[in-house]
Design a protein around this motif. Structure first.
Motif, PDB file in Angstrom:
ATOM      1  N   LEU A 160       0.845  -1.188   0.000  1.00 23.71           N
ATOM      2  CA  LEU A 160       0.000   0.000   0.000  1.00 23.71           C
ATOM      3  C   LEU A 160       0.886   1.245   0.000  1.00 23.71           C
ATOM      4  O   LEU A 160       1.742   1.412   0.860  1.00 23.71           O
ATOM      5  N   GLY A 161       0.678   2.102  -0.987  1.00 24.15           N
ATOM      6  CA  GLY A 161       1.485   3.306  -1.121  1.00 24.15           C
ATOM      7  C   GLY A 161       2.573   3.202  -2.173  1.00 24.15           C
ATOM      8  O   GLY A 161       3.139   4.212  -2.582  1.00 24.15           O
ATOM      9  N   ALA A 162       2.888   1.986  -2.618  1.00 28.30           N
ATOM     10  CA  ALA A 162       3.892   1.812  -3.664  1.00 28.30           C
ATOM     11  C   ALA A 162       3.330   2.225  -5.018  1.00 28.30           C
ATOM     12  O   ALA A 162       2.126   2.135  -5.259  1.00 28.30           O
ATOM     13  N   THR A 163       4.214   2.668  -5.907  1.00 26.46           N
ATOM     14  CA  THR A 163       3.796   3.051  -7.250  1.00 26.46           C
ATOM     15  C   THR A 163       4.772   2.492  -8.275  1.00 26.46           C
ATOM     16  O   THR A 163       5.924   2.158  -7.963  1.00 26.46           O
ATOM     17  N   TRP A 164       4.288   2.407  -9.520  1.00 31.43           N
ATOM     18  CA  TRP A 164       5.106   1.986 -10.662  1.00 31.43           C
ATOM     19  C   TRP A 164       4.627   2.817 -11.852  1.00 31.43           C
ATOM     20  O   TRP A 164       3.521   2.614 -12.326  1.00 31.43           O
ATOM     21  N   SER A 254      -7.401   6.926  10.876  1.00 33.32           N
ATOM     22  CA  SER A 254      -6.406   7.863  11.403  1.00 33.32           C
ATOM     23  C   SER A 254      -5.026   7.574  10.807  1.00 33.32           C
ATOM     24  O   SER A 254      -4.279   8.493  10.465  1.00 33.32           O
ATOM     25  N   GLN A 255      -4.703   6.289  10.678  1.00 31.87           N
ATOM     26  CA  GLN A 255      -3.408   5.909  10.117  1.00 31.87           C
ATOM     27  C   GLN A 255      -3.289   6.295   8.636  1.00 31.87           C
ATOM     28  O   GLN A 255      -2.235   6.741   8.183  1.00 31.87           O
ATOM     29  N   LEU A 256      -4.380   6.109   7.891  1.00 33.73           N
ATOM     30  CA  LEU A 256      -4.346   6.399   6.463  1.00 33.73           C
ATOM     31  C   LEU A 256      -4.013   7.868   6.207  1.00 33.73           C
ATOM     32  O   LEU A 256      -3.375   8.205   5.201  1.00 33.73           O
ATOM     33  N   LYS A 257      -4.417   8.737   7.117  1.00 35.56           N
ATOM     34  CA  LYS A 257      -4.116  10.159   6.973  1.00 35.56           C
ATOM     35  C   LYS A 257      -2.615  10.444   7.073  1.00 35.56           C
ATOM     36  O   LYS A 257      -2.145  11.492   6.639  1.00 35.56           O
ATOM     37  N   LYS A 258      -1.868   9.499   7.633  1.00 38.21           N
ATOM     38  CA  LYS A 258      -0.425   9.677   7.828  1.00 38.21           C
ATOM     39  C   LYS A 258       0.411   8.863   6.843  1.00 38.21           C
ATOM     40  O   LYS A 258       1.640   8.806   6.980  1.00 38.21           O
ATOM     41  N   ILE A 259      -0.226   8.237   5.862  1.00 36.53           N
ATOM     42  CA  ILE A 259       0.517   7.287   5.033  1.00 36.53           C
ATOM     43  C   ILE A 259       1.662   7.944   4.271  1.00 36.53           C
ATOM     44  O   ILE A 259       2.729   7.335   4.104  1.00 36.53           O
ATOM     45  N   ASP A 260       1.503   9.171   3.821  1.00 33.50           N
ATOM     46  CA  ASP A 260       2.599   9.827   3.103  1.00 33.50           C
ATOM     47  C   ASP A 260       3.815  10.012   4.010  1.00 33.50           C
ATOM     48  O   ASP A 260       4.966   9.830   3.570  1.00 33.50           O
ATOM     49  N   PHE A 261       3.570  10.363   5.246  1.00 36.00           N
ATOM     50  CA  PHE A 261       4.662  10.480   6.221  1.00 36.00           C
ATOM     51  C   PHE A 261       5.317   9.129   6.457  1.00 36.00           C
ATOM     52  O   PHE A 261       6.558   9.020   6.512  1.00 36.00           O
ATOM     53  N   PHE A 262       4.509   8.084   6.590  1.00 34.69           N
ATOM     54  CA  PHE A 262       5.046   6.741   6.807  1.00 34.69           C
ATOM     55  C   PHE A 262       5.934   6.318   5.634  1.00 34.69           C
ATOM     56  O   PHE A 262       7.033   5.791   5.821  1.00 34.69           O
ATOM     57  N   LEU A 263       5.448   6.537   4.414  1.00 30.84           N
ATOM     58  CA  LEU A 263       6.197   6.129   3.227  1.00 30.84           C
ATOM     59  C   LEU A 263       7.499   6.914   3.102  1.00 30.84           C
ATOM     60  O   LEU A 263       8.565   6.349   2.811  1.00 30.84           O
ATOM     61  N   ALA A 289      12.242   2.138  -7.275  1.00 31.25           N
ATOM     62  CA  ALA A 289      12.371   3.373  -6.488  1.00 31.25           C
ATOM     63  C   ALA A 289      11.101   3.735  -5.743  1.00 31.25           C
ATOM     64  O   ALA A 289      11.131   4.501  -4.783  1.00 31.25           O
ATOM     65  N   GLU A 290       9.974   3.199  -6.170  1.00 32.62           N
ATOM     66  CA  GLU A 290       8.701   3.572  -5.557  1.00 32.62           C
ATOM     67  C   GLU A 290       8.190   2.510  -4.585  1.00 32.62           C
ATOM     68  O   GLU A 290       7.001   2.428  -4.307  1.00 32.62           O
ATOM     69  N   SER A 291       9.063   1.666  -4.105  1.00 38.27           N
ATOM     70  CA  SER A 291       8.662   0.648  -3.132  1.00 38.27           C
ATOM     71  C   SER A 291       8.076   1.295  -1.882  1.00 38.27           C
ATOM     72  O   SER A 291       8.466   2.394  -1.492  1.00 38.27           O
ATOM     73  N   SER A 292       7.141   0.589  -1.250  1.00 42.23           N
ATOM     74  CA  SER A 292       6.606   1.062   0.031  1.00 42.23           C
ATOM     75  C   SER A 292       7.499   0.629   1.188  1.00 42.23           C
ATOM     76  O   SER A 292       7.287   1.055   2.329  1.00 42.23           O
ATOM     77  N   TYR A 293       8.485  -0.223   0.907  1.00 40.62           N
ATOM     78  CA  TYR A 293       9.433  -0.706   1.918  1.00 40.62           C
ATOM     79  C   TYR A 293       8.726  -1.246   3.159  1.00 40.62           C
ATOM     80  O   TYR A 293       9.056  -0.873   4.285  1.00 40.62           O
ATOM     81  N   HIS A 294       7.757  -2.125   2.924  1.00 40.40           N
ATOM     82  CA  HIS A 294       7.192  -2.857   4.061  1.00 40.40           C
ATOM     83  C   HIS A 294       8.301  -3.613   4.787  1.00 40.40           C
ATOM     84  O   HIS A 294       8.319  -3.686   6.021  1.00 40.40           O
ATOM     85  N   LEU A 295       9.217  -4.176   4.024  1.00 37.39           N
ATOM     86  CA  LEU A 295      10.375  -4.869   4.587  1.00 37.39           C
ATOM     87  C   LEU A 295      11.645  -4.296   3.967  1.00 37.39           C
ATOM     88  O   LEU A 295      11.632  -3.834   2.829  1.00 37.39           O
ATOM     89  N   TYR A 296      12.729  -4.360   4.733  1.00 36.27           N
ATOM     90  CA  TYR A 296      14.037  -4.139   4.137  1.00 36.27           C
ATOM     91  C   TYR A 296      14.780  -5.462   4.227  1.00 36.27           C
ATOM     92  O   TYR A 296      15.135  -5.926   5.317  1.00 36.27           O
ATOM     93  N   VAL A 297      14.984  -6.068   3.062  1.00 32.14           N
ATOM     94  CA  VAL A 297      15.565  -7.412   2.991  1.00 32.14           C
ATOM     95  C   VAL A 297      16.968  -7.324   2.408  1.00 32.14           C
ATOM     96  O   VAL A 297      17.198  -6.644   1.403  1.00 32.14           O
ATOM     97  N   VAL A 298      17.897  -8.029   3.040  1.00 28.82           N
ATOM     98  CA  VAL A 298      19.231  -8.186   2.467  1.00 28.82           C
ATOM     99  C   VAL A 298      19.465  -9.663   2.174  1.00 28.82           C
ATOM    100  O   VAL A 298      18.879 -10.543   2.811  1.00 28.82           O
ATOM    101  N   ARG A 299      20.308  -9.897   1.174  1.00 26.03           N
ATOM    102  CA  ARG A 299      20.725 -11.258   0.841  1.00 26.03           C
ATOM    103  C   ARG A 299      22.207 -11.408   1.157  1.00 26.03           C
ATOM    104  O   ARG A 299      23.017 -10.531   0.837  1.00 26.03           O
ATOM    105  N   VAL A 300      22.540 -12.517   1.789  1.00 30.70           N
ATOM    106  CA  VAL A 300      23.928 -12.817   2.143  1.00 30.70           C
ATOM    107  C   VAL A 300      24.207 -14.255   1.731  1.00 30.70           C
ATOM    108  O   VAL A 300      23.456 -15.168   2.101  1.00 30.70           O
TER     109      VAL A 300
END
Length: 383
Positions: A160-164, A254-263, A289-300
């Protein structure tokens, strides 16, 4: 010792959220009431869609969407790299999941989907998951939908909030239906909750009925019209108690009103991680570049480095850093292996799982916290 516990994610709740919930607790409605309608209208406006049907969880949204799209025996292409609910919803509907390997984003590989679709018309749908907040190529999904006639479900639990380009996750410009999750670690939270969004009138109508026991209250839609009871209703299908409450909806609104700040916050934190891991053996998952970054995943590549992931996770946990692995391939789970699925049929997903770590990223993660995480990861993995 750093005197703090840092999980891979957590909710962000401010006083406005608290006040919104308290207001509902003092009102006449606690269960399904006007706040649900208000929340649904806000979601429709945010995504510019025709219908939004809020339900009790992201899993409930997937279940109802699957019942609205699928018939028993339908074969559905989906990803092994998701939470169990995605493929479980297919099974709930009596349909058959077909697991397709993943691409560099750890999303379902649309080229492999086409390879399967070319072999015949037995595939009826694709359940596509925007893993970690990275949208699957909408144009690729449109191409498959138009060329092969498959139905498309976009699982937006992470995105939610991601774009392409000109598309937004959940806008239903390239899918029949999209599903949202409002679990505490998602883009916004309603504590628990989910939503079915669509521009399809039939899907919306069925979703409204199925979330409330299969009940119809509109007299114009009654099958039997000769009962003059003003409170008469009809159960026309086998539905569920998947309603969302006004309490949950007030928080979600209430949370949806803050989504731009969250993103904005999540993307800023992600850039700091990106810079910290440049030219190291800690490889951030490919993102758009437009990910919502629900997770930050690294691969090792732990094997190549002679490291043990389990030992590293335990050591970091002892220091207060709690990591996660998203996800154990669904086709590796005993339930699915007992159905005949084999995790080695999707080798890239299996390789990804053996290398992945979800590291802390959430609104409220301080600069000091993030530096501690970066330094600890580098020390454990690169030393």
């Amino acid at each position: 010792m750093y005197q703090k516990t840092i999980g891979y994610s957590r909710q962000y709740i401010d006083q406005d959220d608290i006040n919104s919930v308290i207001e509902v607790l003092k009102s006449d409605f606690l269960t399904t009431g006007p706040k649900v309608d208000e929340f649904e209208e806000a979601i429709k406006k945010y995504l510019n869609v025709k219908h939004a049907v809020c339900v009790s969880s992201g899993t409930a949204s997937l279940h109802i969407a699957a019942l609205s799209l699928l018939n028993k025996g339908d074969k559905v292409l989906t990803t092994p790299n998701s939470f169990l609910a995605t493929s479980n919803a297919i099974v709930y509907a009596g349909a058959i999941p077909i697991f397709v390997d993943v691409d560099a984003h750890a999303n379902i590989d649309l080229n492999l989907c086409e390879d399967i679709l070319k072999k015949g018309n037995s595939i009826k749908a694709i359940f596509a998951v925007d893993f970690a907040g990275n949208m699957i190529d909408p144009e690729g999904l449109i191409y498959l939908k138009e060329k092969y006639g498959v139905k498309i479900l976009e699982d937006c639990a992470h995105s939610l909030g991601a774009t392409w380009k000109n598309y937004k996750a959940g806008d239903c410009k390239f899918c029949d239906v999209a599903t949202l999750s409002f679990h505490p670690v998602k883009s916004i939270t309603s504590a628990e909750g989910g939503c079915i969004v669509t521009n399809n009138d039939y899907i919306a109508k069925k979703a409204l009925m199925l979330r409330n026991h299969g009940i119809v209250r509109n007299k114009n839609e009654f099958i039997y019209k000769d009962d003059d009871n003003p409170l008469y209703f009809e159960m026309q299908d086998l539905g569920f108690n998947y309603r969302l409450s006004d309490v949950h909806s007030a928080l979600g609104l209430s949370q949806l009103k803050k989504i731009d700040f969250f993103l904005e916050t999540r993307r800023k934190l992600a850039k700091i991680y990106d810079a910290a891991f440049v030219d190291t053996q800690i490889k951030p998952l490919h993102t758009n570049a437009e990910s919502s970054y629900h997770l930050y995943v690294v691969r090792v590549n732990f094997k190549e480095l002679g490291k043990n992931r389990s030992s590293i996770m335990k050591s970091l946990k002892s220091k207060g850093i709690h990591l996660q692995t998203h996800y154990i391939p669904i086709n590796a789970q005993p339930f699915y292996q007992n159905m005949g699925y084999n995790p080695h049929s999707t080798p890239k997903a299996l390789e990804y799982y053996n290398q992945c770590l979800s590291i802390p990223l959430f609104v409220g993660l301080t600069e000091q916290d993030q530096k501690f995480v970066i330094d600890a990861l580098k020390s454990e993995i690169l030393s």
